[in-house]
Design a protein around this motif. Structure first.
Motif, PDB file in Angstrom:
ATOM      1  N   GLU A   1      -0.926  -1.930  14.330  1.00  6.03           N
ATOM      2  CA  GLU A   1      -0.300  -2.597  15.171  1.00  6.03           C
ATOM      3  C   GLU A   1      -0.397  -2.308  16.616  1.00  6.03           C
ATOM      4  OE1 GLU A   1       3.912  -5.139  15.241  1.00  6.03           O
ATOM      5  OE2 GLU A   1       3.401  -3.792  13.492  1.00  6.03           O
TER       6      GLU A   1
ATOM      7  N   TYR B   1       6.661  -0.966  24.032  1.00  2.82           N
ATOM      8  CA  TYR B   1       5.801  -2.045  24.597  1.00  2.82           C
ATOM      9  C   TYR B   1       6.422  -3.134  25.470  1.00  2.82           C
ATOM     10  CZ  TYR B   1       2.092  -0.129  21.617  1.00  2.82           C
ATOM     11  OH  TYR B   1       1.098   0.439  20.810  1.00  2.82           O
TER      12      TYR B   1
ATOM     13  N   GLY C   1      -8.210  -1.224   5.472  1.00  2.00           N
ATOM     14  CA  GLY C   1      -7.520  -2.597   5.448  1.00  2.00           C
ATOM     15  C   GLY C   1      -6.253  -2.881   6.027  1.00  2.00           C
ATOM     16  N   VAL C   2      -5.717  -1.789   6.563  1.00  2.00           N
ATOM     17  CA  VAL C   2      -4.325  -2.065   7.069  1.00  2.00           C
ATOM     18  C   VAL C   2      -4.461  -2.081   8.677  1.00  2.00           C
ATOM     19  CG1 VAL C   2      -2.039  -1.128   7.400  1.00  2.00           C
ATOM     20  CG2 VAL C   2      -3.071  -0.904   5.234  1.00  2.00           C
ATOM     21  N   ILE C   3      -3.675  -3.049   9.237  1.00  2.70           N
ATOM     22  CA  ILE C   3      -3.851  -3.192  10.798  1.00  2.70           C
ATOM     23  C   ILE C   3      -2.925  -2.280  11.312  1.00  2.70           C
ATOM     24  CG2 ILE C   3      -3.297  -4.865  12.641  1.00  2.70           C
ATOM     25  CD1 ILE C   3      -4.179  -7.199  10.662  1.00  2.70           C
TER      26      ILE C   3
ATOM     27  N   ALA D   1      -2.430  -0.250  17.917  1.00  2.00           N
ATOM     28  CA  ALA D   1      -3.807  -0.379  18.679  1.00  2.00           C
ATOM     29  C   ALA D   1      -3.886  -1.885  18.930  1.00  2.00           C
ATOM     30  CB  ALA D   1      -4.820   0.361  17.439  1.00  2.00           C
TER      31      ALA D   1
ATOM     32  N   LYS E   1       9.328   0.828  18.388  1.00  2.37           N
ATOM     33  CA  LYS E   1       8.158   0.388  18.749  1.00  2.37           C
ATOM     34  C   LYS E   1       8.033  -0.640  19.759  1.00  2.37           C
ATOM     35  CE  LYS E   1       5.039  -0.584  15.410  1.00  2.37           C
ATOM     36  NZ  LYS E   1       4.395  -0.340  14.018  1.00  2.37           N
TER      37      LYS E   1
ATOM     38  N   LEU F   1     -11.681  -7.320  13.615  1.00  5.88           N
ATOM     39  CA  LEU F   1     -10.480  -6.448  13.172  1.00  5.88           C
ATOM     40  C   LEU F   1     -10.705  -5.183  12.670  1.00  5.88           C
ATOM     41  CD1 LEU F   1      -8.630  -9.253  10.892  1.00  5.88           C
ATOM     42  CD2 LEU F   1      -7.722  -8.149  13.033  1.00  5.88           C
ATOM     43  N   ASP F   2     -12.165  -4.926  12.409  1.00  7.86           N
ATOM     44  CA  ASP F   2     -12.593  -3.612  12.210  1.00  7.86           C
ATOM     45  C   ASP F   2     -12.045  -2.541  13.120  1.00  7.86           C
ATOM     46  OD1 ASP F   2     -13.700  -4.106   9.726  1.00  7.86           O
ATOM     47  OD2 ASP F   2     -15.718  -4.292  10.754  1.00  7.86           O
TER      48      ASP F   2
ATOM     49  N   THR G   1      -8.335  -1.801  12.209  1.00  5.82           N
ATOM     50  CA  THR G   1      -7.682  -1.587  10.897  1.00  5.82           C
ATOM     51  C   THR G   1      -8.397  -0.076  10.488  1.00  5.82           C
ATOM     52  OG1 THR G   1      -9.721  -2.820  10.206  1.00  5.82           O
ATOM     53  CG2 THR G   1      -7.564  -3.849  10.385  1.00  5.82           C
TER      54      THR G   1
ATOM     55  N   GLN H   1       0.462  -7.084   7.120  1.00  5.49           N
ATOM     56  CA  GLN H   1       0.069  -5.828   7.699  1.00  5.49           C
ATOM     57  C   GLN H   1      -1.443  -5.544   7.625  1.00  5.49           C
ATOM     58  OE1 GLN H   1       2.342  -3.445   9.075  1.00  5.49           O
ATOM     59  NE2 GLN H   1       3.676  -5.290   8.656  1.00  5.49           N
ATOM     60  N   THR H   2      -2.184  -6.555   6.862  1.00  8.78           N
ATOM     61  CA  THR H   2      -3.459  -6.267   6.533  1.00  8.78           C
ATOM     62  C   THR H   2      -4.626  -7.205   7.169  1.00  8.78           C
ATOM     63  OG1 THR H   2      -3.832  -7.602   4.240  1.00  8.78           O
ATOM     64  CG2 THR H   2      -2.903  -5.111   4.339  1.00  8.78           C
ATOM     65  N   TYR H   3      -5.909  -6.767   6.965  1.00 11.26           N
ATOM     66  CA  TYR H   3      -6.980  -7.455   7.401  1.00 11.26           C
ATOM     67  C   TYR H   3      -6.948  -8.689   6.738  1.00 11.26           C
ATOM     68  CZ  TYR H   3     -11.944  -6.805   8.248  1.00 11.26           C
ATOM     69  OH  TYR H   3     -13.351  -6.940   8.457  1.00 11.26           O
TER      70      TYR H   3
ATOM     71  N   PHE I   1       3.600  -7.244   2.451  1.00 11.05           N
ATOM     72  CA  PHE I   1       2.522  -6.288   2.924  1.00 11.05           C
ATOM     73  C   PHE I   1       1.198  -6.838   3.147  1.00 11.05           C
ATOM     74  CE2 PHE I   1      -0.429  -2.756   2.722  1.00 11.05           C
ATOM     75  CZ  PHE I   1      -0.050  -1.945   3.735  1.00 11.05           C
TER      76      PHE I   1
ATOM     77  N   HIS J   1      -7.036 -12.791   7.513  1.00  8.13           N
ATOM     78  CA  HIS J   1      -8.219 -13.515   7.500  1.00  8.13           C
ATOM     79  C   HIS J   1      -7.486 -14.866   6.659  1.00  8.13           C
ATOM     80  CE1 HIS J   1     -11.865 -10.622   7.751  1.00  8.13           C
ATOM     81  NE2 HIS J   1     -10.892 -10.803   8.955  1.00  8.13           N
TER      82      HIS J   1
END
Ligand code: ATP
Ligand code: MG
Lengths: 506, 393
Positions: free
Chosen positions: A381, B207, A377-379, A383, B203, A370-371, A374, B261-263, B257, B267
């Motif tokens: 989308e 796509y 810490g925010v993904i 990309a 968006k 995921l690095d 991100t 939206q996050t890593y 959020f 996980h």
């Protein structure tokens, strides 16, 4: 001519966004071994699920006749009653139960309200003998390797006196001799009046065993060939399956001298405290930059255990020995460390510990790295979608969209997602554990081509496989494992099947 | 014609997502009629939101716990205990509110980490570990309130958490009888919502993902705006937005959020979906367990303080059965005990559904024994609905 045991007429099955079967008709004669072949996602498993009632009557169009009688199953129990037993591609055993409990699960032998355990065990022993499986019937299934589990699954079907046996890629997890056993078993059963439908990607075994072969392509049945008048051979099958011919399934690779040793283990031993025995003893392995090293051996020789112990040891073996990357000693306390150090491990059991089935293709591809997408810490989308598309296209993963749950992909396409996930990590050393299991010839060729281009770009690959032809076709050097030890090391030029088998049984 | 077809198709396809809202709507409409409108009066709705605050925060934390295939039974009494600690800190240690709140939250995180340790490090099933926690915190609560009995909290700013409202703009002549700041926030939220919907649609189109047709999209936006408008208007008609509602909204937004939206969110759902695969993908299942239970502890502390503040005191039985309300809210909101599935927004709606039932039945004068049975039935129905719609392929 007698009434065919099975006739499926004009079957059409639609999933959201996918027409899995398109007006397929399929006829199976009594006491035949009828093989079903086709690319990944061609619709083979779906056709069998329609037959068995997994997809119940009403969810598809078309008609099913058994011995001339129209059938309308609303669940798998109905089809079982009609004498159909299906062994699915995904194993359906209860890991916490014993072998005999699994074999008789759902049709227990009773005495009054109790289960007659002695009789159950006795009959289990008989049926295990039939499938050539030598285990204690009171062993829990979870302690058996995937290959033995497959045999239990077959024993389970046989114990139900099925008239029509459907096997969805039964041999994909079996080694050569077990596969041969199984095929002989099918021939035996044929004499006893059991008809089999066999789905397989191993064309050689199809050719050797089939009375009839039906080829599916893109949800349509292309042709049915007769196995006895010489019209079935590998080229013909491939041409019908893929729609073109493939010259050499093991594509050539530019011969370049290998680089330095990138990965090495010395005197590597692993002890499993739970099973209370040594899994690996004094293993020494070297891998050079740009090299494909094959690791082969019999089922249960310890190849997967070796891979796990190298890849951060998530199972908690007690390990002795040294690991070096680019000549520097390293040690990993978990898979994360291994990934950071440039390793990737495409697991053998993609459903068990490879993929997150309930998540979509996109998240499965990016999860191990995921690095890359991100920031803080925010993904990102956008990309993620871009990358997932790129990998889906370059591996030619057949899916209606990258938002499709992996659960709904065909077996081979799941395997490609697994591969995509680990390519996404951009590793230096990639461990592939049975990378072509359940994959069609076309896709195999693609995966081999990808492997070639990866090593040409400087990656190094450890390829674990029980398929001797593919080990011989792809590996530059081969290690043979037997009972947790390396019993032989062979250069490509000096390797052949007999030599390998000799080391494997040492 | 095609327009209605699309509506029906849309409903069918997204029945899982919309089902809960429809259920909530039906429940609210029913109570509105059965109570001659009292249920949807400004005062009652405002009250209802304040009542559900402490369950909603727990439900949000519980969602993640269930997503990673665990359960936490200890949160009820832990909330009660941490509420008592807050009361003691305010009344006996004489600490200022601004210090007490973060301090108790840190205690909460710490308590959550202890739970996680027993699960992740010692491998005890979470059901057992947190059952033990249930007993321990129950005892701890009794002990904390042993000498004094109920601890009355005489601190106005602390008590505002559960009873107070955000201040109004100082414009006495403009729109009298309505809470102006609440209206303003409603408008800001509406604008933010429209902008985010439009940009997400753009968006998706870029796509070539499937999107709603233009007319459908407009219908959806208008519908949501009406809903938002109605809620804002109703709240503005009483005292405006309460601090509890602000806190719940903030927690929901932050967790929404984080999870989407996050890593970290990825996980968590990966661990829930397939722990072995997650571990081999380089995700530490143990670390995620610590994080999720730590967050649960944090939210438990918040819940305990909201409750103590609402009662303006810490009682000897505070927190009783909160854990079950939170678990029920999460399940009504669509989490799956098989792991890896569940949204925090769903659990918020689940909490509102459950609290609406209690509140509406109270207004109707239905006795408590019947209330329990109705709530039990709704819980089962919600999960049946969820399972049935999940199966469809
Ligand atoms: N439950 C489902 N929902 C959605 N799509 C599905 C579902 N089951 C199968 N499919 C799709 O139907 C197509 C046929 O799949 P099927 O599993 O029958 O292929 P297969 O021929 O067995 O392939 P393989 O050799 O890889 O096992 C695939 O495109 C697959 O993605
Ligand atoms: Mg299949």
């Amino acid at each position: 001519m007698s009434v065919p045991i099975l006739e499926m007429k004009n079957i059409t099955k639609q999933f959201p966004g996918v027409k899995a079967l398109d007006d397929v008709s399929f006829k199976v004669e009594r006491e035949n071994i009828h093989c079903l072949v086709g690319e990944n996602g061609a619709g083979k498993s779906t056709l069998m699920k329609v037959l068995s009632g997994v997809h119940p009557h009403g969810s598809y169009e078309g008609e099913i006749y058994i011995s001339g009688e129209l059938q309308e199953y609303s669940n798998t129990r109905d089809s079982e009653k009609a004498g159909i037993a299906v062994i699915y591609q995904e194993l359906a055993l209860v890991p916490e139960m014993t072998v005999y409990e699994n074999v008789f699960l759902g049709h227990e032998i009773r005495r009054g309200i109790n289960i007659n355990i002695n009789e159950t065990i006795k009959q289990t022993v008989e049926v295990l003998k039939k499938v050539g499986l030598d285990v204690n019937p009171s062993t829990k299934v979870k302690y058996l390797g995937i290959g033995k589990q497959q045999l239990v699954e077959i024993a389970k079907a046989l114990s139900r006196d099925a008239k029509l046996l459907v096997l969805d890629e039964p041999t994909s997890a079996l080694n050569e001799s077990d596969s041969e056993n199984l095929l002989n078993l099918l021939r035996e059963l044929k004499k006893e009046g059991v008809t089999s439908i066999l789905i397989s990607h191993k064309l050689q075994e199809v050719i050797s065993v089939a009375d009839k072969v039906t080829v599916l392509r893109d949800g349509q049945s292309v042709i049915t060939l007769d196995g006895h008048n010489g019209e079935v051979n590998e080229d013909v099958l491939i041409k019908h399956m893929v729609g073109r011919s493939i010259e050499n399934i093991y594509p050539d690779r530019e011969k370049k001298p290998f680089g330095d040793v990138v990965f090495e283990v010395r005197d590597w031993s692993a002890y499993d405290p739970r099973r209370g025995r040594n899994l690996l003893e004094d293993v020494n392995i070297k891998l050079k930059k740009g090299e494909i090293v094959g690791i082969t051996g019999l089922m249960g020789a310890g190849r997967t255990e070796l891979a796990l112990s190298l890849f951060g040891n998530p199972v908690g073996y007690q390990i002795k020995g040294e690991m070096l990357i680019n000549g520097k000693p390293v040690s990993f306390s978990n898979p994360h460390d291994a990934i950071e150090a440039g390793l990737a491990y495409v697991t053998e059991d993609r459903k068990g510990n490879g993929l997150i089935l309930i998540q979509d293709v996109k998240s499965n591809i990016t999860i191990a790295n995921l690095d890359r997408i991100t920031e803080g810490g925010v993904i990102n989308e956008n990309a993620e979608i871009k990358d997932a598309r790129e990998y889906t296209e370059s591996l030619d993963i057949k899916t209606p969209s990258i938002n499709q749950k992996v659960l709904y992909l065909s077996g081979g396409n799941q395997q490609k997602v697994s591969l995509a996930k680990w390519l996404y990590v951009q590793p230096d050393v990639m461990i592939l554990d049975e990378p072509t299991r359940g994959i069609d010839v076309g896709a195999k060729y693609e995966i081999f081509t990808i492997m070639n281009s990866l090593v040409e770009q400087g990656m190094s690959i450890i390829m674990i496989s029980s398929e001797l032809p593919e080990i011989l076709g792809m590996a530059d050097r081969i290690y043979v494992v037997s009972s947790g030890r390396i019993t032989g090391e062979l250069q490509k030029e000096e390797a052949d099947q007999e030599t390998i088998m000799r080391f494997a049984t040492m | 014609m095609t327009f209605f077809k699309e509506i029906i198709q849309l409903l069918k396809k997204n029945i899982r997502d919309y089902g809960m809202f429809i259920a909530l709507f039906v429940i609210m409409a029913y109570f509105a009629i059965a109570t001659d409108g009292v249920f949807i009066s400004s005062r009652n709705i405002s009250n209802l939101l304040n009542q559900m605050g402490y369950i909603a925060v727990l439900a949000i934390g519980m969602t993640l716990v269930i997503v990673i295939r665990h359960i936490d039974l200890s949160v009820g009494f832990m909330a009660g205990f941490l509420g008592a600690i807050a009361a003691i800190a305010l009344t006996q240690w004489n600490l200022p509110v601004a210090l007490v709140i973060p301090l108790v939250m840190i205690f909460g995180i710490f308590a959550g980490l202890i739970t996680a340790t027993t699960i992740a490090r010692f491998g005890i099933p979470s059901f057992v570990a947190t059952l033990a926690g249930w007993l321990i915190y129950r005892g701890a609560l009794s002990q904390a309130t042993l000498k004094t009995g109920t601890i009355v909290i005489p601190n106005d700013s602390f008590n505002a958490l559960g009873n107070g409202y955000i201040p109004d703009l100082p414009l006495p002549n403009f729109l009298p009888g309505l809470h102006k700041l609440t209206l303003l926030l409603g408008v800001v939220a509406a604008v933010a919502f429209v902008i985010s919907e439009i940009s997400s649609r753009k968006k998706k189109m870029a796509y070539d993902f499937e999107v709603l047709s233009k007319s459908m999209f407009v219908v959806k936006i208008v519908f949501m705006l009406l809903l938002l408008g109605a809620i804002t208007y109703v709240l503005a008609g009483y005292n405006g937005l309460s601090w509890t509602a602000v806190i719940v909204l903030a927690v929901t937004l932050i967790y929404h959020f984080l999870t989407t939206q996050t890593y970290l969110g990825r996980h968590i759902y990966a661990v829930g979906g397939n722990p072995e695969a997650a571990e081999l993908s380089g995700i530490s299942v143990n670390k995620i367990t610590y994080v999720v239970f730590g967050s649960m502890g944090l939210l438990t502390a918040l819940s305990g303080m909201l409750f103590a503040s609402r009662l303006q005191s810490a009682t000897t039985t505070a927190g009783t059965l909160f854990e079950l309300d939170a678990i029920a809210a999460a399940y009504v909101g669509g989490v799956s005990s098989a792991g890896g599935v569940g949204k925090v927004t769903g659990s918020l709606v689940g909490a509102i559904v459950m609290m609406s039932l209690t509140n509406g039945m109270n207004l109707m004068g239905i006795d408590i024994s019947t209330q329990y049975m109705v709530r039990g039935a709704v819980l089962v129905l919600a999960v049946i609905f969820d399972v049935a719609t999940r199966k469809r392929v």
